[in-house]
Design an enzyme around this catalytic site. Sequence first.
Site, mmCIF file in Angstrom:
data_model
loop_
_atom_site.group_PDB
_atom_site.id
_atom_site.type_symbol
_atom_site.label_atom_id
_atom_site.label_comp_id
_atom_site.label_asym_id
_atom_site.label_seq_id
_atom_site.Cartn_x
_atom_site.Cartn_y
_atom_site.Cartn_z
ATOM 1 N N ASP A 194 1.230 -1.054 -0.032
ATOM 2 C CA ASP A 194 0.252 -0.074 0.055
ATOM 3 C C ASP A 194 1.129 1.265 0.106
ATOM 4 O O ASP A 194 2.218 1.670 0.193
ATOM 5 C CB ASP A 194 -1.096 -0.068 1.743
ATOM 6 C CG ASP A 194 -2.104 0.762 0.790
ATOM 7 O OD1 ASP A 194 -2.469 1.423 0.206
ATOM 8 O OD2 ASP A 194 -2.040 1.458 2.545
ATOM 9 N N GLU B 83 3.267 5.118 -3.991
ATOM 10 C CA GLU B 83 2.525 5.449 -5.555
ATOM 11 C C GLU B 83 4.292 6.317 -5.487
ATOM 12 O O GLU B 83 4.451 6.735 -6.865
ATOM 13 C CB GLU B 83 1.261 6.823 -5.245
ATOM 14 C CG GLU B 83 0.294 6.249 -4.952
ATOM 15 C CD GLU B 83 -0.200 5.840 -3.982
ATOM 16 O OE1 GLU B 83 -0.362 4.583 -3.683
ATOM 17 O OE2 GLU B 83 0.260 5.927 -2.941
ATOM 18 N N ASP C 16 -9.227 3.915 -3.029
ATOM 19 C CA ASP C 16 -9.700 4.670 -1.466
ATOM 20 C C ASP C 16 -11.067 5.144 -1.834
ATOM 21 O O ASP C 16 -11.234 6.532 -2.275
ATOM 22 C CB ASP C 16 -9.211 5.550 -0.813
ATOM 23 C CG ASP C 16 -7.966 4.618 0.012
ATOM 24 O OD1 ASP C 16 -7.746 3.483 -0.156
ATOM 25 O OD2 ASP C 16 -7.098 5.249 0.355
#
Length: 1047
Positions: free
Chosen positions: A401, A404, A482
């Site tokens: 997670d 990015e 999300d």
Amino acid sequence: MLSFVPSKSSFVVRLQKIKSFKQSILPGFFISASHLPLCRKQRYINNSGLGRLVSRMAEYDGKTVTADVTSGNMIFEPVLEDGVFRFDCSGNDRIAAYPSLSFLDTKIRDTPIMNKKEPLYTPTFECANGKQIVNIELPPGTSFYGTGEVGGQLERTGKRVFTWNTDAWGYGSGTTSLYQSHSWVLAVLPSGEAFGVLADTTQRCEIDLRKESRIKFTAESPYPVITFGPFASPTAVLISLSHAIGTVFMPPKWSLGYHQCRWSYDSDAKVLKIARTFREKGIPCDVIWMDIDYMDGFRCFTFDQERFPDPKSLVNDLHRNGFKAIWMLDPGIKHEEGYFVYDSGSENDVWIQKADETPFIGEVWPGPCVFPDFTQEKTRLWWGKLVKEFISNGVDGIWNDMNEPAVFKVVTKTMPETNIHRGDTELGGFQNHSHYHNVYGMLMARSTKDGMELANKNRRPFVLTRAGFIGSQRYAATWTGDNLSTWEHLHMSVSMVLQLGLSGQPLSGPDIGGFAGNATPKLFGRWMGIGAMFPFCRGHSEMGTLDHEPWSFGVECEEVCRLALMRRYRLIPHIYTLFYMAHIKGTPVAAPTFFADSKDPSLRKIENSFLLGPVLIYSSTNLDKGSYQLPLVLPKGIWLHFDFNDSHPDLPTLYLQGGSIIPVGRPLQHIGEANLTDDLSLIIALDDHGKAEGVLFEDDGDGYEFSREGYLLTYYVAERQSSVVTVKVSRTEGSWKRPKRRLHLQLLLGGGAKLDAWGIDGEVVKIMIPLESEVSHLISTSEEQYRAHMESAKCIPGVEEVSEQKGIDLSRSPIELKSGDWILKMVPWIGGRMISMMHFPSGTQWLHSRVEVDGYEEYSGTEYRSAGCSEEYIVLERDLHQAGKEEALKLEGDIGGGLVIERQISIKKDNPSVLYIDSSIVARQVGAGSGGFSRLVCLRVHPAFSLLHPSQSFVSFISVDGTKHEIGPDSGELFLEGDLLPNGEWMLEDRSLHLGLVNRFNINEVFKCLIHWGTGTVNMELWSEQRPVSKASPLRISHEYEVREIS
């Protein structure tokens, strides 16, 4: 900081920035721009492991190259296979191109093949200011798809996206950069043929599909463009694409079951309770997920000794009950001496560096963090060894997670683009972060997968990654990030999963029920019904919300969830077979409905149905209607309804295409319950010629014996002759012997009616067809029973408000104001907040926010979030004139003390480009004892605008004293008043988009302006004077917004 705008050309400014950057790294090293080709940008590699920088160009051809053209047709050469072409701006640009990180092997892209064919469509290019702009014109009537992970509509004409991996909590349909980057477009031509285009660049890339039938890419130069086709079908294009970028990894079979997750199950006791409840209630599930709170202070590769003291024992308990365990690992490593991961990483020199060659430190969950540089082989090996040790705790899968990579408390939401990666030469060498940003998540997933393989070469790794790049399907599954617990996001999840599949990533799904906010029973049940048919099937929700397990929304919803998941598990043999075919051939798993007939233009925008091979999933994302109540739109040909005696108004309807056979299994609670000797069922739908065919793949469900012929692939055929349908095995592949098992055949007749027959698998089995009159009677009886069943079924209650006050209610539908150039969304029930401001002509969403904070809101005091931002507003007027002068919405919120905030939003018919907002604090019932005057108030207009390109965003204005100002993100927070007050107008500029959002206001009403740069946002606030108000003296601010093109 506040400064005057420099009076220099953009080229000179750009040149100075490049020169400054280079000199800051290596003083005195700089190559004159006159020696560079016009369609390329200088770049660097690590030379012989030393810190100094050298021209990457010298490594490839030993000389400086120059470009001789700045626009024209691109030159081509055939690569890979028949019908695939590589295009470059010039021969020099071909030489200068970076290695491909999307291709399975960059040599495939860089090596021409012998082929005399010429491309049907040739891109044109233009190079200016370091950017390469590519246009491809296609026939009128062409439909566009792909572009990777994107919100909004399935057919992409009219849309524009930017490939820049971004932490995009609560994204909307107009958000232009999400967590993954796929600079890829799949075009379906009017003929039904298909054509694919890949801009092979890791840099930020604009994909502009706003002009009908035109594809436009803009990115840092140079980069090649690869075209695929035209081929006969979209599937043929995806197969060809997979030959370039690779196919999806073969998932372990258990990973195709249902996954239950939450941020967070905060102890091992809670995890075991969740697992036990699934089994007690008979709801199928295979995996429980551990979010970040299992760690010791968010330190990766650690366990909280109080809440998860013995992870191996926990996993053993889960395994005994048929569950797998997946654990999260983030890239941010706590900057803390004595923490073994930080210490070993520092010793091995694996961290991403700043330009001064010191490790970059950014804040994430643990606090100050360093970040592994996955572009280096030594880093990937270091990470892999950590993963190997981590697996020894019984870890079954890993969740990457925040990769990015996300960084907190900075306007860009990520690390500076000037950070340095000391990359391997084969990846592109020594580069700044802007070059490797979009592939960081993919390289992390690759390293994680490699580490899992080090731990056990006889098990298939399962990695889930949030960030990705085209080609990341080789290493990991993904999810759509999300999302929100809204009907809009339920609807959008179908298109998002399909777009990822059309971009080479077939193993994806959304957070079922929505991550943020509280689902309602109806929303959750519908989402589970559809989500159970997605390739990846996981429920997940954030902390602070209601529980989102299948049993959390009442008995009716629980039953729908049970039926939905039992349906999925019956279909696992079919789904697993689809993944095997995707792995070896590159065919899609879930595909849009138009894949059944790409020549039919009426199918190309359908978003409520999709295909799993020959199975059509017909769903409803409409609150008021089930799928069986919607107008039925099916592709041409035979499509026969079927079910498992599980039809329900809140579940999708299933259809099987004529000419198909699908394998299905028995009901299961988890994948491990299945045995090869279990009864096998085949559902059969004959075509117009009385024939059908299908395939079943079987292996151990894990490991790699399947790659050494350790499997059984069975091709079944059915054929009707007169009144007999014969079903048999036509051929097999693999070394496995056929298990001894019974075969249950179900021949679909139509209307849900079917004929059953039993036999032995591998032998010829016959089905006797009754007389036509009897068949008609069976069909009509089945249809009547189906109608009666659906009418009597216990539907999930349509309650759209959550009674328990926990978390944020997102289930109510926002009010939409759509007129002229603007599409606005408001949520009156929380502060009258505007949560979306979309400028339709430019396709730009200037404002997109959470429901409960930010967006466009107004306060009644100088304090942040004073009265007005959270109260419930009522709609006083809503004028939606067809032939009138304007479209308007008037809201009012009670802020106490006899005061209200009034706001009128309008878009005038004679000036549709301007959005008008007129706000006031008005005294309604101020007591006589106060002399008719209220408390001290200040009208504070507080919009939080979204920054699509934070590093290229500025606020510019001319102040009252006539000076010109430009304010960038580095300024933080700044008050403007007196002579520095903008003179009635200021503008938010996005220089990457070449657009500005102009805000004009009445300078007599505004006494102060505030600029505050946040994480991915900027506040441009207007403040009135601070004083009491009476009925005769309200406070008022009238202002307006308009989008303007800037140079």
